[in-house]
Structures are given as structure tokens and as C-alpha cells.
Design a protein around this motif. Sequence first.
Motif, PDB file in Angstrom:
ATOM      1  N   ASP A 139      15.882 -19.060  11.967  1.00  0.00           N
ATOM      2  CA  ASP A 139      16.709 -19.471  10.823  1.00  0.00           C
ATOM      3  C   ASP A 139      16.830 -20.988  10.683  1.00  0.00           C
ATOM      4  O   ASP A 139      17.442 -21.482   9.729  1.00  0.00           O
ATOM      5  CB  ASP A 139      18.064 -18.758  10.795  1.00  0.00           C
ATOM      6  CG  ASP A 139      19.043 -19.205  11.874  1.00  0.00           C
ATOM      7  OD1 ASP A 139      18.970 -20.355  12.341  1.00  0.00           O
ATOM      8  OD2 ASP A 139      19.909 -18.379  12.233  1.00  0.00           O
ATOM      9  N   THR A 191      21.408 -14.277   9.701  1.00  0.00           N
ATOM     10  CA  THR A 191      22.346 -15.271   9.170  1.00  0.00           C
ATOM     11  C   THR A 191      21.575 -16.388   8.469  1.00  0.00           C
ATOM     12  O   THR A 191      21.500 -17.514   8.946  1.00  0.00           O
ATOM     13  CB  THR A 191      23.211 -15.877  10.308  1.00  0.00           C
ATOM     14  OG1 THR A 191      22.358 -16.229  11.404  1.00  0.00           O
ATOM     15  CG2 THR A 191      24.256 -14.913  10.799  1.00  0.00           C
ATOM     16  N   ASP A 201      15.277 -20.674  17.009  1.00  0.00           N
ATOM     17  CA  ASP A 201      15.838 -19.663  16.103  1.00  0.00           C
ATOM     18  C   ASP A 201      15.104 -19.793  14.771  1.00  0.00           C
ATOM     19  O   ASP A 201      15.110 -20.860  14.149  1.00  0.00           O
ATOM     20  CB  ASP A 201      17.337 -19.941  15.928  1.00  0.00           C
ATOM     21  CG  ASP A 201      18.040 -18.890  15.083  1.00  0.00           C
ATOM     22  OD1 ASP A 201      17.406 -18.299  14.185  1.00  0.00           O
ATOM     23  OD2 ASP A 201      19.251 -18.692  15.304  1.00  0.00           O
ATOM     24  N   ASP A 236      17.596 -24.735  15.387  1.00  0.00           N
ATOM     25  CA  ASP A 236      18.427 -23.679  14.804  1.00  0.00           C
ATOM     26  C   ASP A 236      19.172 -24.249  13.594  1.00  0.00           C
ATOM     27  O   ASP A 236      19.423 -25.448  13.524  1.00  0.00           O
ATOM     28  CB  ASP A 236      19.445 -23.254  15.886  1.00  0.00           C
ATOM     29  CG  ASP A 236      20.137 -21.925  15.597  1.00  0.00           C
ATOM     30  OD1 ASP A 236      20.279 -21.540  14.421  1.00  0.00           O
ATOM     31  OD2 ASP A 236      20.559 -21.279  16.574  1.00  0.00           O
ATOM     32  N   ALA A 237      19.529 -23.384  12.640  1.00  0.00           N
ATOM     33  CA  ALA A 237      20.443 -23.807  11.579  1.00  0.00           C
ATOM     34  C   ALA A 237      21.866 -23.955  12.113  1.00  0.00           C
ATOM     35  O   ALA A 237      22.677 -24.681  11.540  1.00  0.00           O
ATOM     36  CB  ALA A 237      20.435 -22.779  10.450  1.00  0.00           C
ATOM     37  N   HIS A 238      22.132 -23.259  13.208  1.00  0.00           N
ATOM     38  CA  HIS A 238      23.502 -23.165  13.739  1.00  0.00           C
ATOM     39  C   HIS A 238      23.617 -23.853  15.091  1.00  0.00           C
ATOM     40  O   HIS A 238      22.678 -23.779  15.902  1.00  0.00           O
ATOM     41  CB  HIS A 238      23.895 -21.689  13.896  1.00  0.00           C
ATOM     42  CG  HIS A 238      23.639 -20.880  12.656  1.00  0.00           C
ATOM     43  ND1 HIS A 238      22.461 -20.161  12.477  1.00  0.00           N
ATOM     44  CD2 HIS A 238      24.374 -20.708  11.531  1.00  0.00           C
ATOM     45  CE1 HIS A 238      22.497 -19.572  11.285  1.00  0.00           C
ATOM     46  NE2 HIS A 238      23.634 -19.889  10.684  1.00  0.00           N
TER      47      HIS A 238
HETATM   48 MN   LIG Z   1      20.866 -19.515  13.945  1.00  0.00          MN
END
Ligand SMILES: [Mn+2]
Length: 281
Positions: A209, A221, A207, A118-120
Motif C-alpha cells: 500500500d 487499507t 507494504d 508503507d503508506a502507514h
Molecule cells: Mn500500510
Amino acid sequence: MWRDLLAGNFKDADIAVFGIAVDENCSVGRGTASAPMVLRECSEYLPPYTATGERLKPVLWDLGDVREFHYGQVFEKMSICKDKKCVLMIGGDHSCSILSERAFRALHDGKIGLIHIDAHADICDVYMGSKYSHACVNRRALENGYAVEDISLVGIRSFEEQEKEYLAEHPVFLLRADEIFCKKADKVVDELCQKYTGYDGIYLSFDIDAVDPAYAPGTGTPEPFGLSNLTVLTILKGLVERLPVKALDVVEVSPPLDVNNITAWLALKYILEIIKIIDKK
Ligand SMILES: [Mn+2]
């Protein structure tokens, strides 16, 4: 749907797929609820071959969608396919993984790992007033049977202040996107395989992203400075090949925010590559 990939009956299928068509826990751009259906629609057009020309066999069974944020319904889907080689959940926003990760942990004994690509970091306790926000996935996992040392965060490049505070006090294994860029994908796979030596099962949560928005713009996002689509492919394939990945998800694809379905196609191509690796195991 799933052109040429569906098995003739449930018993003969090695891999089960289901959707969670829910996006109520998104913080910014919505639209992920339509991803399971759009991916199925697109899947009809893809020939049953990997990017390296390997033929895919009919190994898939589709259990349909869960249409509300409901643990019991997700648990039921996950338990039906508990003994398959692998179960694939298509989200939905990332909060859907709170339910499927909890079900997976509840259904399997032994040491269970969780790899979050994930980026997050998604390790907020409460985000925008909700404990079930898609930014809280890993905090809920920690309450649902996963220990700090079971979790890895991969591809990260965005932090909330509360996440920095949590991560400063808890040794969650974290690989930022810029570190992966410098290290190369094979090395990342080696590191994660070493970390999860001795584990009985792995839940891999992906994810979209994590991939740079240049390759995957259709997501709520988007985060710059991300990984290339091939870097992520190498990591996903390496992990599925070498670790006991028994459940995985692809979340945060948002068809209404997409451009020419680029992101949906990318997610589908990843799924085909992963199906081939699992089939060969
Ligand atoms: Mn994410």
C-alpha cells in the motif's frame, strides 16, 4: 510455481522464500492470507526476465508457508535460511513482519537496520485492542531489538493520533510520500544509504500500500496520494543494490480485494527485479 527460478537443491539456492498465510490482525479489508499461494500461481506465467531484459537464474528455494501467527514457526523458517544471501517473506498482513523482523534481529549480530516502506507509520502501541495489529509493527520492532535510530519509515501519508504523539517525541527517520514525490527516488536512495552507512544487515519491509491504489488496488487499507509503481521500483532496487539487505518482505497484497490480479502481478514483478539484484551481488 516460480517458473525457471527454482534452484535444483537448497544448497545451491542464494535466496529463500516463504509465506506467512495469515490475515487475522488486519483492521479493515482482509484476504492477505491467500497472497502467498496466489503469487506462486501467478509466478508460473512470468518469463524469467527483468523489465530491462536481464535473464534470471535459478537461485530460489521455496520453504512453503507458515499458516498461523506463531513466532516459533517463523523463527524456524528464518533460521533455516540464515546464511542465504537473502530471505524473502510473503505475507500475510503486516503483523506477519512483527514475527520475521524479531527472528531476523535474533539471528543476526551487529548493527541491524529496519526500513519500513508503507503508506502507514504502523507505530501504534495498541490498535483496536490489539498489540499485534498490523498498525503496531514498528512499536513491536522497538521491543524486539531495533532502536529508534535503526528504523526508517518511507512513503508515509497516514497517521493515527497516538502515532503523531509518539513521533513528536522520538526521532524516527520518516520520509512522507509527498516529500518523495518532490525529491525523486534516487535522492531518497542516497539519503537512506547514507543513514545506514556502517550497518551489518538491513531488514526491508515492503507494504504494497506504499504504492498508490491506482497501481495497487488489492489491499485492505488503500491510501490515496501514494507513490507510483516506478518510483517504488527505483527505491527498492537502489536499496537492495547498495545496502546489505539480508531479509525482505512483501505484505498486504489481498487477492480477494484485487482487480484482475493487478496487485499480485505488481508484487511479483517487484520480487523478480529484487531477485536479479540480489543474484548479482
Ligand atoms: Mn500500510
